[in-house]
Enzyme design. Structure first.
Site, PDB file in Angstrom:
ATOM      1  N   TYR A 178    -109.515 -17.623  27.387  1.00  0.00           N
ATOM      2  CA  TYR A 178    -110.127 -16.442  28.202  1.00  0.00           C
ATOM      3  C   TYR A 178    -111.165 -15.892  27.388  1.00  0.00           C
ATOM      4  O   TYR A 178    -111.128 -16.085  26.123  1.00  0.00           O
ATOM      5  CB  TYR A 178    -109.053 -15.526  28.514  1.00  0.00           C
ATOM      6  CG  TYR A 178    -108.098 -14.926  27.503  1.00  0.00           C
ATOM      7  CD1 TYR A 178    -108.850 -13.811  26.443  1.00  0.00           C
ATOM      8  CD2 TYR A 178    -107.006 -15.373  27.084  1.00  0.00           C
ATOM      9  CE1 TYR A 178    -108.313 -13.422  25.392  1.00  0.00           C
ATOM     10  CE2 TYR A 178    -106.202 -14.711  26.046  1.00  0.00           C
ATOM     11  CZ  TYR A 178    -106.850 -13.599  25.318  1.00  0.00           C
ATOM     12  OH  TYR A 178    -106.151 -13.252  24.291  1.00  0.00           O
ATOM     13  N   HIS A 206     -99.383 -14.546  19.339  1.00  0.00           N
ATOM     14  CA  HIS A 206    -100.693 -14.563  20.151  1.00  0.00           C
ATOM     15  C   HIS A 206    -102.027 -14.364  19.410  1.00  0.00           C
ATOM     16  O   HIS A 206    -102.020 -13.166  18.570  1.00  0.00           O
ATOM     17  CB  HIS A 206    -100.625 -13.837  21.310  1.00  0.00           C
ATOM     18  CG  HIS A 206    -101.632 -14.206  22.455  1.00  0.00           C
ATOM     19  ND1 HIS A 206    -101.715 -15.159  23.186  1.00  0.00           N
ATOM     20  CD2 HIS A 206    -102.748 -13.301  22.746  1.00  0.00           C
ATOM     21  CE1 HIS A 206    -102.845 -15.042  24.024  1.00  0.00           C
ATOM     22  NE2 HIS A 206    -103.269 -13.887  23.461  1.00  0.00           N
ATOM     23  N   ASP A 260     -78.417  -9.544  51.631  1.00  0.00           N
ATOM     24  CA  ASP A 260     -78.077 -10.167  52.568  1.00  0.00           C
ATOM     25  C   ASP A 260     -77.505 -11.395  52.661  1.00  0.00           C
ATOM     26  O   ASP A 260     -77.426 -12.141  51.652  1.00  0.00           O
ATOM     27  CB  ASP A 260     -79.658 -10.755  53.284  1.00  0.00           C
ATOM     28  CG  ASP A 260     -79.502 -11.508  54.453  1.00  0.00           C
ATOM     29  OD1 ASP A 260     -79.330 -10.924  55.407  1.00  0.00           O
ATOM     30  OD2 ASP A 260     -79.749 -12.811  54.365  1.00  0.00           O
TER      31      ASP A 260
END
Length: 805
Positions: free
Chosen positions: A250, A225, A531
């Protein structure tokens, strides 16, 4: 150096330091941190340091907000500077789609009490004077965002940990992790052995290497990066940070100059064959050729950047994950925790992340719903470097893209295919992907029978087809056939299986063989962790069927509680069985000619299972539904799956059988009021709040979470999941929209969609418990408040007569 510790944190970056700090704050003094080199020497020291709070989920946003809360006070607490600058943030919109994105974010912000405001291009320029307003339609400004110095923050957190009793060992490389009977027992370092029952892998870009020492896969890829730093040029010191996602860049202020970076379309993965052992406190060579795309974009937004003097181009590896989310939580090896994969927003989340993980370790359950970040969400296919790399590169290269609801990822596909996949292709399936499985979202040829005029407005209509409504109506009027092979299937067996499941489930599941039970598994707070349905297939064997994306989570939850005496086995059998769902009023007429088993209601009632033959195919047939219609889920051994599809398809042609996709299922389940875990119900809600009290059997004896439910039952219920219907049927809520009662925000949407049978836009939201049916509400959808009302649920077949026909 200690030879025994309550917990060992591996990694001295900002994440590890934060976890150490919070463990001591929670009373664990006997903890240590081992760092291979010096603190911050991995990825932390070269982070750009932007801190933005508003994210796409409640839990992630709260985590970021908790970070800011800590950053505000940490300097005074420990007496060390943190470099926190609360200058606010700007996010620009250069297209109408981006403006819609900002309006949606403004709605989210209301539900989080974040003071986000939409501003004009000129107001944005006033806040950030060097920007050009060319092409800008508007911006979002959040004054409580900012940026922070990564090294100063890490040292401050480390000092807080030391003051709490922790010890930090720099230049102490971990060389081994000892595991016995599936549990961590110790770590080995270059300087000695430390006995411990808790190891936290906060290794950043080294987390995969550390995980392998314990036999745990941590799917991360270091990505190179880049960002540049300019020499001071008398810019205001209080410049807000600024992101221009359309240009992929940015900015933030830096001592009167600028920091500028971004996320290029053609990223550079790094260290795929292993990170050099001496790569500590180092950067990668400047790569101006790769950075030029971003630089040209940045000059378009900040023209004076073209003539600015660049001090340095920073190029450093940052750990990214295949889905762009953190990897947090305990692994399959008990006591081995992971806190890594911060995807270049580790500074934004570090403070809250450390708190969350420390609470999780100390208290046994996290304080927030973390399923999107849970380390257990990744399946076995992420052990493949090829697959992990493809998914991670896609995440990085699309970092700033608009993500429309239902937008499908493309990398690494197709991977997991159901036996009937070829038939779905032939029928024109529009495929989506979940947990590696190819699944039909809808079948485009069915669009001819649909209604284009029902296309939802805005984002909700971007990825949509009239076929969804046609498949929905076919299921209500005749029958639809759904391939549900991707559903996760878990078998629990052994002499202790019945008692074990009774201890974990809130409903009574150890009933007669053939009984199907809808139930939840709860945490100690009474929140819903799982669930699903449980089918008793033998005296000593049960089969659980849960959502595709939740299989790894639910499997880990069950295994975590399983006894170690051999009385219970827990096995993932997802790939062992194909599953087809046949539902609709004509389902019995289609299936009965194919089997000798009597399918009449009296012989084969609702919520019962039978072993049957469908044509030549052996099946376990479950009379259960997630769409609110008569029908069965049919489970066959995988190798019979294609023949099962062909057999049912041929029988159904004279009855109007239609192939259906998952988008129709979602619409059907909304009308019936069936909940979705991770959206409508989470570990933060009890069954009483979720409207699932019918599944709770307090009189059956003790179970996990029972005490919390007893206590909750004695208190007045404060909020409850409510069904809302909106006046404008084409205004469809997508989730997280604010809901207003009497002009005050009272809740947020959990899920929503259009009901093609009832002809209404439906949303679910947690509202004050006194919000009864008929009460007016408003839901903000992309900046517009849409009127509606609370409705009695379910909207479809409230007496359940169709499913019991």
């Amino acid at each position: 150096m200690r030879d025994r510790a309550r917990a060992v944190v591996v990694g001295g970056g900002v994440g590890g330091a934060s976890i150490l700090y919070w463990l001591t704050r929670l009373g664990w003094e006997d903890v240590v941190l081992c760092e291979r080199a010096d603190l911050t020497s991995g990825s932390t020291f070269h982070s750009a340091g932007l801190v933005g709070q508003l994210r796409g989920s409640l839990s992630l946003t709260k985590m970021m907000m908790n970070s800011v809360e800590l950053y505000r006070r940490l300097e005074d607490e420990v007496g060390l500077e943190t470099g926190w600058h609360e200058v606010g943030s700007l996010r620009l919109a250069s297209s109408e789609e981006r403006m819609q994105e900002l309006r949606r974010q403004a709605g989210w912000a209301k539900t989080f009490d974040l003071p986000l405001e939409l501003v004009s291009p000129e107001e944005a320029q006033t806040l950030f004077p060097p920007m050009s307003t060319d092409g800008v339609l508007g911006a979002a400004f959040l004054p409580t965002d900012g940026y922070i110095d990564p090294s100063q923050l890490t040292f401050a957190l480390a000092e807080g940990g030391r003051r709490g009793g922790a010890e930090i060992y720099p230049n102490t490389r971990v060389t081994g992790i000892e595991v016995e009977r599936g549990r961590v027992t110790a770590i080995d370092t270059e300087k000695g052995r430390i006995e411990t029952e808790v190891v936290v892998n906060a290794g950043g870009m080294f987390a995969g290497e550390i995980g392998r020492l314990a036999g745990v896969t941590v799917p991360i890829v270091p990505m190179a990066h880049e960002y540049l730093v300019t020499r001071p040029a008398d810019l205001p010191l209080d410049l807000p940070t600024m992101r221009d996602p359309s240009l992929l860049v940015y900015f933030r202020g830096e001592s009167g100059g600028l920091v500028m970076g971004g996320y290029e379309r053609h990223p550079a993965p790094w260290g795929l064959d292993g990170i050099p052992s001496d790569f500590n406190g180092k950067l990668l060579p400047e790569d101006w050729e790769r950075f030029d795309e971003l630089l040209q974009n940045a000059i378009e937004r900040v023209p004076e950047l073209e003539n600015a003097e660049v001090v340095r181009l920073i190029n450093g590896p940052e750990a990214f994950t295949p889905d762009g989310e953190f990897i947090l939580g305990e692994s399959d090896v008990r006591g081995f925790w992971v806190a890594s994969g911060f995807c270049a927003h580790g500074l934004a989340g570090a403070g809250g992340m450390g708190q969350l993980v420390a609470e999780w370790i100390v208290e046994g359950v996290p304080s927030l719903d973390v399923w999107e970040m849970d380390s257990r969400r990744f399946g076995r296919h992420y052990a493949s470097r090829e697959y992990t790399l493809a998914r991670t590169v896609e995440i990085y290269s699309t970092y700033y893209d608009i993500k429309y609801p239902g937008q499908e990822r493309l990398a690494g596909r197709p991977l997991r295919l159901a036996p009937a996949y070829a038939r779905l292709q032939e029928l024109g399936a529009s495929f989506g992907e979940k947990s590696g499985w190819e699944r039909a979202n809808w079948f485009e040829p069915n669009a001819a029978a649909g209604d284009e005029s029902l296309r939802p407005r805005g984002w909700a209509g971007e990825i949509w087809s009239p076929a969804i409504g046609a498949e929905h109506r076919a299921c209500r009027d005749a029958a639809a056939l759904f391939d549900e092979t991707s559903f996760a299937k878990i078998e629990v067996g052994g002499p202790g299986a019945a008692d074990f499941l009774e201890h974990l489930c809130d409903n009574r599941v150890a009933r007669e063989v053939g009984a199907i039970t809808y139930t939840q598994m709860l945490n100690e707070r009474g929140g819903i962790e799982c669930d699903f349905t449980v089918t008793r297939v033998a005296e000593d064997r049960f089969r659980i069927v849960t959502g595709t994306a939740f299989g790894q989570h639910d499997l880990a939850w069950i295994r975590r509680h399983a006894p170690e005496d051999g009385s219970v086995f827990v096995e993932d059998v997802t790939s062992r069985f194909a599953c087809l769902g046949l539902w609709g009023p004509a389902a019995r007429e289609i299936l009965q000619p194919l089997t000798e088993t009597d399918l009449a209601n009296e012989a084969f009632p609702y919520m019962r299972a039978r072993e049957i033959a469908v044509g030549p195919v052996p099946c376990l047939a479950l009379r259960v539904t997630y769409v609110g219609e008569l029908g069965w889920e049919l489970y066959s051994p995988t190798e019979f799956g294609l023949r099962l599809w062909d057999t049912i398809w041929a029988s159904g042609q004279e009855h109007g059988l239609v192939a259906g996709g998952y988008k129709a299922i979602d619409s059907l389940r909304l009308e019936k009021g069936y909940r979705v875990w991770g959206a409508d119900i989470t570990p933060d809600e009890t069954p009483y709040e979720a409207g699932l009290e019918f599944a709770v059997k307090l009189d059956k004896g003790d179970f996990v979470g029972r005490d919390a439910l007893v206590e909750a039952k004695e208190r007045k219920l404060e909020r409850k999941l409510a069904c809302l219907v909106l006046e404008d049927p084409r205004s469809v809520a997508l989730g997280s929209e604010p809901v207003r009662l009497e002009a005050s925000v009272a809740g947020r949407v959990t899920s929503g969609g259009y009901g093609y049978t009832v002809g209404q836009s439906i949303a679910y939201a947690y509202l004050p418990a006194g919000a009864e049916a008929g009460r007016p509400v408003e839901v903000e959808i992309f900046g517009d408040w849409v009127a509606g009302e609370v409705a009695a649920e379910p909207l479809w077949d409230p007496k359940g007569e169709r499913i019991r026909a």
